[in-house]
Design a protein around this motif. Structure first.
Motif, PDB file in Angstrom:
ATOM      1  N   GLN A 100      14.397   1.374 -34.520  1.00  0.00           N
ATOM      2  CA  GLN A 100      14.316  -0.085 -34.478  1.00  0.00           C
ATOM      3  C   GLN A 100      15.640  -0.668 -33.990  1.00  0.00           C
ATOM      4  N   VAL A 101      15.523  -1.744 -33.215  1.00  0.00           N
ATOM      5  CA  VAL A 101      16.686  -2.512 -32.789  1.00  0.00           C
ATOM      6  C   VAL A 101      16.541  -3.900 -33.406  1.00  0.00           C
ATOM      7  N   ARG A 116      24.302 -28.354 -39.212  1.00  0.00           N
ATOM      8  CA  ARG A 116      22.994 -27.763 -39.487  1.00  0.00           C
ATOM      9  C   ARG A 116      23.052 -26.281 -39.156  1.00  0.00           C
ATOM     10  N   LEU A 117      22.238 -25.489 -39.847  1.00  0.00           N
ATOM     11  CA  LEU A 117      22.267 -24.036 -39.696  1.00  0.00           C
ATOM     12  C   LEU A 117      20.859 -23.473 -39.586  1.00  0.00           C
ATOM     13  N   GLU A 118      20.699 -22.513 -38.695  1.00  0.00           N
ATOM     14  CA  GLU A 118      19.452 -21.745 -38.568  1.00  0.00           C
ATOM     15  C   GLU A 118      19.863 -20.311 -38.286  1.00  0.00           C
ATOM     16  N   VAL A 119      19.327 -19.368 -39.059  1.00  0.00           N
ATOM     17  CA  VAL A 119      19.631 -17.952 -38.858  1.00  0.00           C
ATOM     18  C   VAL A 119      18.314 -17.182 -38.863  1.00  0.00           C
ATOM     19  N   PHE A 120      18.147 -16.294 -37.891  1.00  0.00           N
ATOM     20  CA  PHE A 120      16.935 -15.468 -37.838  1.00  0.00           C
ATOM     21  C   PHE A 120      17.265 -14.089 -37.270  1.00  0.00           C
ATOM     22  N   ALA A 121      16.330 -13.173 -37.460  1.00  0.00           N
ATOM     23  CA  ALA A 121      16.481 -11.823 -36.913  1.00  0.00           C
ATOM     24  C   ALA A 121      15.207 -11.438 -36.185  1.00  0.00           C
ATOM     25  N   GLU A 122      15.362 -10.620 -35.170  1.00  0.00           N
ATOM     26  CA  GLU A 122      14.242 -10.107 -34.386  1.00  0.00           C
ATOM     27  C   GLU A 122      14.313  -8.579 -34.408  1.00  0.00           C
ATOM     28  N   LYS A 123      13.152  -7.930 -34.514  1.00  0.00           N
ATOM     29  CA  LYS A 123      13.086  -6.465 -34.535  1.00  0.00           C
ATOM     30  C   LYS A 123      12.205  -5.966 -33.397  1.00  0.00           C
ATOM     31  N   THR A 124      12.666  -4.922 -32.719  1.00  0.00           N
ATOM     32  CA  THR A 124      11.885  -4.273 -31.660  1.00  0.00           C
ATOM     33  C   THR A 124      11.880  -2.772 -31.931  1.00  0.00           C
ATOM     34  N   ASP A 125      10.690  -2.160 -31.852  1.00  0.00           N
ATOM     35  CA  ASP A 125      10.582  -0.700 -31.967  1.00  0.00           C
ATOM     36  C   ASP A 125      10.763  -0.079 -30.587  1.00  0.00           C
ATOM     37  N   VAL A 126      11.591   0.947 -30.515  1.00  0.00           N
ATOM     38  CA  VAL A 126      11.858   1.643 -29.251  1.00  0.00           C
ATOM     39  C   VAL A 126      11.565   3.130 -29.453  1.00  0.00           C
ATOM     40  N   THR A 127      10.769   3.704 -28.551  1.00  0.00           N
ATOM     41  CA  THR A 127      10.452   5.127 -28.614  1.00  0.00           C
ATOM     42  C   THR A 127      11.075   5.843 -27.426  1.00  0.00           C
ATOM     43  N   TYR A 152      23.206   3.664 -26.358  1.00  0.00           N
ATOM     44  CA  TYR A 152      22.437   3.585 -25.109  1.00  0.00           C
ATOM     45  C   TYR A 152      22.210   2.139 -24.704  1.00  0.00           C
ATOM     46  N   GLY A 153      22.002   1.951 -23.404  1.00  0.00           N
ATOM     47  CA  GLY A 153      21.643   0.653 -22.866  1.00  0.00           C
ATOM     48  C   GLY A 153      20.287   0.761 -22.190  1.00  0.00           C
ATOM     49  N   ILE A 154      19.299   0.068 -22.730  1.00  0.00           N
ATOM     50  CA  ILE A 154      17.942   0.145 -22.187  1.00  0.00           C
ATOM     51  C   ILE A 154      17.887  -0.380 -20.754  1.00  0.00           C
ATOM     52  N   GLN A 155      18.803  -1.302 -20.407  1.00  0.00           N
ATOM     53  CA  GLN A 155      18.826  -1.901 -19.080  1.00  0.00           C
ATOM     54  C   GLN A 155      19.582  -1.036 -18.071  1.00  0.00           C
ATOM     55  N   GLY A 156      20.114   0.094 -18.510  1.00  0.00           N
ATOM     56  CA  GLY A 156      20.880   0.976 -17.625  1.00  0.00           C
ATOM     57  C   GLY A 156      20.170   2.303 -17.390  1.00  0.00           C
ATOM     58  N   ARG A 157      20.972   3.349 -17.284  1.00  0.00           N
ATOM     59  CA  ARG A 157      20.440   4.684 -16.991  1.00  0.00           C
ATOM     60  C   ARG A 157      19.541   5.242 -18.089  1.00  0.00           C
ATOM     61  N   ALA A 158      19.681   4.753 -19.302  1.00  0.00           N
ATOM     62  CA  ALA A 158      18.840   5.238 -20.404  1.00  0.00           C
ATOM     63  C   ALA A 158      17.377   4.840 -20.216  1.00  0.00           C
ATOM     64  N   ALA A 159      17.108   3.929 -19.308  1.00  0.00           N
ATOM     65  CA  ALA A 159      15.726   3.464 -19.088  1.00  0.00           C
ATOM     66  C   ALA A 159      14.767   4.615 -18.803  1.00  0.00           C
ATOM     67  N   VAL A 160      15.253   5.674 -18.191  1.00  0.00           N
ATOM     68  CA  VAL A 160      14.368   6.799 -17.855  1.00  0.00           C
ATOM     69  C   VAL A 160      13.947   7.596 -19.088  1.00  0.00           C
ATOM     70  N   TYR A 161      14.573   7.347 -20.216  1.00  0.00           N
ATOM     71  CA  TYR A 161      14.235   8.060 -21.451  1.00  0.00           C
ATOM     72  C   TYR A 161      13.421   7.210 -22.427  1.00  0.00           C
ATOM     73  N   ILE A 162      13.127   5.980 -22.045  1.00  0.00           N
ATOM     74  CA  ILE A 162      12.383   5.089 -22.934  1.00  0.00           C
ATOM     75  C   ILE A 162      10.892   5.243 -22.661  1.00  0.00           C
ATOM     76  N   GLN A 163      10.180   5.760 -23.652  1.00  0.00           N
ATOM     77  CA  GLN A 163       8.738   5.958 -23.505  1.00  0.00           C
ATOM     78  C   GLN A 163       7.986   4.644 -23.660  1.00  0.00           C
ATOM     79  N   LYS A 164       8.365   3.868 -24.689  1.00  0.00           N
ATOM     80  CA  LYS A 164       7.698   2.579 -24.890  1.00  0.00           C
ATOM     81  C   LYS A 164       8.528   1.723 -25.837  1.00  0.00           C
ATOM     82  N   ILE A 165       8.257   0.419 -25.772  1.00  0.00           N
ATOM     83  CA  ILE A 165       8.839  -0.494 -26.747  1.00  0.00           C
ATOM     84  C   ILE A 165       7.714  -1.359 -27.304  1.00  0.00           C
ATOM     85  N   VAL A 172      16.421  -5.818 -27.317  1.00  0.00           N
ATOM     86  CA  VAL A 172      17.082  -4.512 -27.216  1.00  0.00           C
ATOM     87  C   VAL A 172      18.329  -4.625 -26.343  1.00  0.00           C
ATOM     88  N   VAL A 173      18.280  -5.467 -25.338  1.00  0.00           N
ATOM     89  CA  VAL A 173      19.443  -5.695 -24.477  1.00  0.00           C
ATOM     90  C   VAL A 173      20.550  -6.402 -25.277  1.00  0.00           C
TER      91      VAL A 173
END
Length: 190
Positions: A100-101, A116-127, A152-165, A172-173
């Motif tokens: 997870q990212v 004023r304040l707003e805080v949130f988080a986002e989750k992405t599964d990376v395989t 790793y950087g999903i937007q770089g050379r690691a992209a060839v190893y990412i099966q799915k998100i 993730v970026v």
């Protein structure tokens, strides 16, 4: 609101905000990143808030955006590696599995003496596809892994190893720009 300030020196976050058409200035945060939380989503929200707060304290009539990204795998929090060995260990843990990212985002608006304040988080599964030791070493040789959470950087050379998100690719970026845009719309309407 006079200006939007990004409290981050990350070139990836700058690119994503610019891509969304958001006009902003950059003022990198010097906040000490002290974590009191244990859960990944709470950690990134806490760190994003600390970064935004450090910059907001120096601003008037501005909306400050702070962000932080981490990788969570097998109960471990993976930040940026400090050595080739650490990068190798991280990538070995990620290869062939899903992790997870998490990115936390904090918005602090200061206007007419009010805050004023707003805080949130986002989750992405990376395989990841399985990687050989040689592939891991060759990827580390590119130098990409040393300044990125999880090595790793999903937007770089690691992209060839990412099966799915599953989730937001931009998260993730380093910044869930679509959710941020929607929150900015809500935030500025209040």
């Amino acid at each position: 609101m006079k200006q939007i300030v990004l409290a981050s020196a990350s070139p990836r976050r700058r690119e994503l905000l610019a891509q969304a058409g958001i006009v902003f200035t950059v003022k990198a945060s010097d906040a000490e990143e002290v974590v009191t939380e244990n859960a990944p989503d709470k950690i990134v929200k806490e760190l994003a808030f600390l970064k935004a707060k450090a910059v907001a304290e120096r601003e008037e009539d501005a909306l400050v955006i702070g962000a932080d990204t981490i990788v969570a795998a097998e109960g471990n929090i993976l930040g940026k590696p400090h050595s080739r060995e650490e990068a190798f260990s991280m990538l070995s843990m990620l290869q062939g599995k899903t992790h997870q990212v998490y990115t936390g985002v904090a918005l602090i608006a200061k206007e007419a003496g009010k805050e004023r304040l707003e805080v949130f988080a986002e989750k992405t599964d990376v395989t990841f596809y399985p990687m050989t030791e040689k592939e891991i070493q060759e990827y580390i040789d590119t130098g990409e892994s040393m300044d990125k959470a999880g090595a790793y950087g999903i937007q770089g050379r690691a992209a060839v190893y990412i099966q799915k998100i599953c989730g937001d690719y931009n998260n993730v970026v380093g910044l869930p720009v679509a959710k941020l845009y929607q929150k900015l719309k809500e935030f500025t309407r209040r």
